[in-house]
Design an enzyme around this catalytic site. Structure first.
Site, short mmCIF file in Angstrom:
data_model
loop_
_atom_site.label_atom_id
_atom_site.label_comp_id
_atom_site.label_asym_id
_atom_site.label_seq_id
_atom_site.Cartn_x
_atom_site.Cartn_y
_atom_site.Cartn_z
CB THR A 128 -42.63 -12.91 68.83
OG1 THR A 128 -41.41 -12.53 69.47
CG2 THR A 128 -43.75 -12.83 69.86
CG ASP A 129 -37.65 -14.77 70.02
OD1 ASP A 129 -38.31 -13.70 70.11
OD2 ASP A 129 -36.41 -14.78 69.82
CD GLU A 130 -40.33 -9.76 72.27
OE1 GLU A 130 -41.13 -9.28 73.08
OE2 GLU A 130 -39.69 -9.09 71.46
CE1 TYR A 155 -45.68 -7.94 69.50
CE2 TYR A 155 -43.69 -8.69 70.64
CZ TYR A 155 -44.49 -8.66 69.51
OH TYR A 155 -44.12 -9.38 68.39
CE LYS A 159 -47.44 -11.96 67.59
NZ LYS A 159 -48.12 -11.73 66.29
P1 NAD Z 1 -45.04 -3.83 61.95
O1 NAD Z 1 -45.48 -3.08 63.16
O2 NAD Z 1 -43.94 -3.30 61.11
O3 NAD Z 1 -46.29 -4.07 60.96
C1 NAD Z 1 -47.56 -4.41 61.43
C2 NAD Z 1 -48.56 -4.23 60.28
O4 NAD Z 1 -49.86 -4.64 60.73
C3 NAD Z 1 -48.69 -2.78 59.81
O5 NAD Z 1 -48.71 -2.72 58.40
C4 NAD Z 1 -50.04 -2.33 60.38
O6 NAD Z 1 -50.68 -1.33 59.60
C5 NAD Z 1 -50.80 -3.64 60.38
N1 NAD Z 1 -51.89 -3.66 61.38
C6 NAD Z 1 -51.81 -3.32 62.69
N2 NAD Z 1 -53.02 -3.43 63.27
C7 NAD Z 1 -53.88 -3.87 62.32
C8 NAD Z 1 -55.26 -4.20 62.30
N3 NAD Z 1 -56.02 -4.09 63.40
N4 NAD Z 1 -55.80 -4.64 61.15
C9 NAD Z 1 -55.05 -4.76 60.01
N5 NAD Z 1 -53.75 -4.44 59.97
C10 NAD Z 1 -53.17 -4.01 61.10
O7 NAD Z 1 -44.70 -5.30 62.50
P2 NAD Z 1 -43.55 -6.31 62.06
O8 NAD Z 1 -42.32 -6.03 62.82
O9 NAD Z 1 -43.52 -6.40 60.58
O10 NAD Z 1 -44.15 -7.67 62.66
C11 NAD Z 1 -45.06 -8.45 61.88
C12 NAD Z 1 -45.43 -9.70 62.66
O11 NAD Z 1 -44.26 -10.45 62.97
C13 NAD Z 1 -46.11 -9.42 64.00
O12 NAD Z 1 -47.13 -10.38 64.18
C14 NAD Z 1 -45.01 -9.61 65.03
O13 NAD Z 1 -45.52 -10.01 66.26
C15 NAD Z 1 -44.20 -10.71 64.37
N6 NAD Z 1 -42.77 -10.77 64.71
C16 NAD Z 1 -41.99 -9.67 64.57
C17 NAD Z 1 -40.62 -9.76 64.82
C18 NAD Z 1 -39.70 -8.58 64.63
O14 NAD Z 1 -38.51 -8.70 64.89
N7 NAD Z 1 -40.17 -7.42 64.20
C19 NAD Z 1 -40.07 -10.98 65.24
C20 NAD Z 1 -40.92 -12.09 65.39
C21 NAD Z 1 -42.27 -11.97 65.11
O1 TDX Z 2 -33.45 2.68 71.31
C1 TDX Z 2 -33.39 1.51 71.69
N1 TDX Z 2 -32.33 1.12 72.47
C2 TDX Z 2 -32.19 -0.14 72.93
O2 TDX Z 2 -31.21 -0.44 73.63
C3 TDX Z 2 -34.39 0.53 71.34
C4 TDX Z 2 -35.57 0.91 70.50
C5 TDX Z 2 -34.22 -0.76 71.81
N2 TDX Z 2 -33.15 -1.10 72.59
C6 TDX Z 2 -32.98 -2.51 72.99
C7 TDX Z 2 -34.20 -3.20 73.55
C8 TDX Z 2 -33.99 -4.64 73.11
O3 TDX Z 2 -33.14 -5.31 74.03
O4 TDX Z 2 -32.66 -3.23 71.79
C9 TDX Z 2 -33.26 -4.53 71.79
C10 TDX Z 2 -34.16 -4.67 70.57
O5 TDX Z 2 -35.27 -3.81 70.77
P1 TDX Z 2 -36.52 -3.75 69.75
O6 TDX Z 2 -36.03 -3.43 68.39
O7 TDX Z 2 -37.55 -2.89 70.37
O8 TDX Z 2 -36.96 -5.30 69.70
P2 TDX Z 2 -37.50 -6.33 70.82
O9 TDX Z 2 -38.10 -5.63 71.97
O10 TDX Z 2 -36.40 -7.32 71.06
O11 TDX Z 2 -38.71 -7.02 69.98
C11 TDX Z 2 -38.54 -7.32 68.57
O12 TDX Z 2 -38.28 -8.68 68.38
C12 TDX Z 2 -39.31 -9.59 68.65
C13 TDX Z 2 -39.78 -6.91 67.79
O13 TDX Z 2 -40.05 -5.54 67.99
C14 TDX Z 2 -40.97 -7.76 68.16
O14 TDX Z 2 -42.08 -7.45 67.34
C15 TDX Z 2 -40.60 -9.20 67.96
O15 TDX Z 2 -41.64 -10.02 68.42
#
Ligand code: NAD
Ligand code: TDX
Length: 339
Positions: A128-130, A155, A159
């Site tokens: 992630t960019d975080e 989190y 990562k």
């Molecule tokens: P998500 O929470 O929707 O899915 C995570 C999946 O991993 C689930 O299916 C869960 O069952 C599985 N999992 C969790 N713990 C596990 C374990 N111990 N063993 C096997 N499986 C397990 O997450 P997401 O939003 O799809 O994110 C996927 C990946 O992308 C993560 O690595 C996250 O850090 C990265 N990422 C997410 C975002 C975003 O915007 N959501 C952005 C950048 C990077």
């Molecule tokens: O109810 C809400 N109200 C609100 O203002 C929620 C759930 C979030 N927020 C804000 C927090 C953040 O500034 O919105 C923004 C986005 O929040 P999230 O969806 O929780 O994402 P963020 O914390 O930015 O992280 C996401 O992007 C990077 C993913 O969850 C991570 O897995 C990924 O690494």
């Protein structure tokens, strides 16, 4: 010149989650000769139904934990490559209870790296960019591959830890690894704890959307399908040992995203509640994806955010059975936190 790699048997960890399942569908639709083994523990965020419709001969589903070393070892003995999505992924959860983040994100990645080392499996790590921390709202800078690590939350620190393990296993043991750090994804099948689906499903349930803090925080939105195509380019043509940032120039303030959702769902611009801010809330993320674009020629398809958002709203409207069961508990958890 990037080395060409043509995997035939890939393991996708976390393939039943949001981004992982979108990636598995993308591979099955776009890469005919590739077989996918999904390894997923089906935590609260995983859903087997996310993989419905995939032909049996293209995918094997393994219900298991990435920390289960004997299971991981057995699976890696028969794979060319792993694309590692599995993680605890939600910042707010990590603030309430960081323990599962350390276990899955750090120990889980370690377990996979050890198996990749033993079986010489190509390793692509999804991050992630975080990990780079945040930028000020008035800063013209964006993150690049050279930005120092400076994670803020439990989190993002787990990562960042996992990224560092991958770098060490590449340098010390020669594991053929790459890392991608992507910005905020949106699209179908995202868990309703996350910002965009939470607000869409709130409106569908007659609950007022909730905005943290002053609503000015900026996130750099990318459609999950564009994330999938970028990961495939890096897996097959990326340089071993390298990191690639993935982003599609989608910077938007949270309040602007919320107002676009409200307008798209027939609500007024002020039909939402301001709620308690997230502790340590990162101000702004922004990705400079020049390396990915110039070196691998990747281009995103979903550059019209309004259209992608409208399709996402439509997906949640059309699939209430996918999210309704989790809604009450998700909102109760937020309410207990004042959010
Ligand atoms: P998500 O929470 O929707 O899915 C995570 C999946 O991993 C689930 O299916 C869960 O069952 C599985 N999992 C969790 N713990 C596990 C374990 N111990 N063993 C096997 N499986 C397990 O997450 P997401 O939003 O799809 O994110 C996927 C990946 O992308 C993560 O690595 C996250 O850090 C990265 N990422 C997410 C975002 C975003 O915007 N959501 C952005 C950048 C990077
Ligand atoms: O109810 C809400 N109200 C609100 O203002 C929620 C759930 C979030 N927020 C804000 C927090 C953040 O500034 O919105 C923004 C986005 O929040 P999230 O969806 O929780 O994402 P963020 O914390 O930015 O992280 C996401 O992007 C990077 C993913 O969850 C991570 O897995 C990924 O690494």
């Amino acid at each position: 010149m990037a080395e060409a790699f043509e995997p035939k048997k890939i393991i996708v960890t976390g393939g039943a989650g949001f981004i992982g399942s979108n990636f598995v569908h993308w591979v099955v639709d776009n890469q005919p000769g590739v077989h996918v083994t999904v390894l997923d523990a089906l935590t609260y965020a995983g859903n087997r139904a996310n993989l419905d419709g995939i032909p049996e001969e293209r995918m094997t589903f393994v219900h298991g934990d990435i920390c289960d070393a004997p299971l991981v070892d057995e699976l890696f003995a028969h794979a060319d490559a792993v694309v590692h999505f599995a993680a605890e992924s939600h910042n707010d959860n990590s603030i309430a209870d960081p323990a599962p983040f350390v276990r899955t994100n750090v120990e889980g990645t370690f377990t996979l790296l050890e198996a990749a080392r033993k079986h010489k499996v190509r390793f692509h790590h999804i991050s992630t960019d975080e990990v780079y921390g945040d930028l000020a709202l008035d800063d013209p800078a964006k993150f690049t591959e050279d930005t120092p690590y400076h994670p803020s939350s439990p989190y993002s620190s787990t990562k960042a830890s996992s990224d560092l393990l991958v770098r060490a296993w590449y340098r010390t043991y020669g594991v053929r690894a790459t890392i991608s750090n992507c910005s905020n994804n949106y699209g179908p099948r995202q868990h309703i704890e996350k910002f965009i689906p939470r607000q869409i499903t709130n409106i569908l349930c007659g609950i007022r959307p909730k905005l943290y803090g002053d609503g000015k925080n900026v996130r750099d939105w990318i459609h999950t399908e564009d994330h999938s195509s970028a990961v495939w380019e890096i897996l097959t043509r990326g340089r071993i040992g390298e990191t690639y940032l993935i982003g599609a120039n989608g910077e938007r303030g949270n309040i602007d995203v919320l107002r676009a959702i409200l307008a798209g769902m027939g609500k007024g611009a002020d039909d939402f509640d301001w709620v308690r801010d997230r502790p340590g809330h990162d101000r702004r993320y922004a990705i400079d994806a020049t390396k990915l674009r110039t070196e691998l020629g990747w281009v995103p398809k979903h550059t019209d955010f309004a259209e992608g958002l409208a399709q996402t709203i439509e997906w949640y409207r059309a699939n209430p059975e996918w999210w309704q069961g989790a809604k009450e508990a998700t909102e109760a958890k937020y309410a207990a936190q004042g959010q």
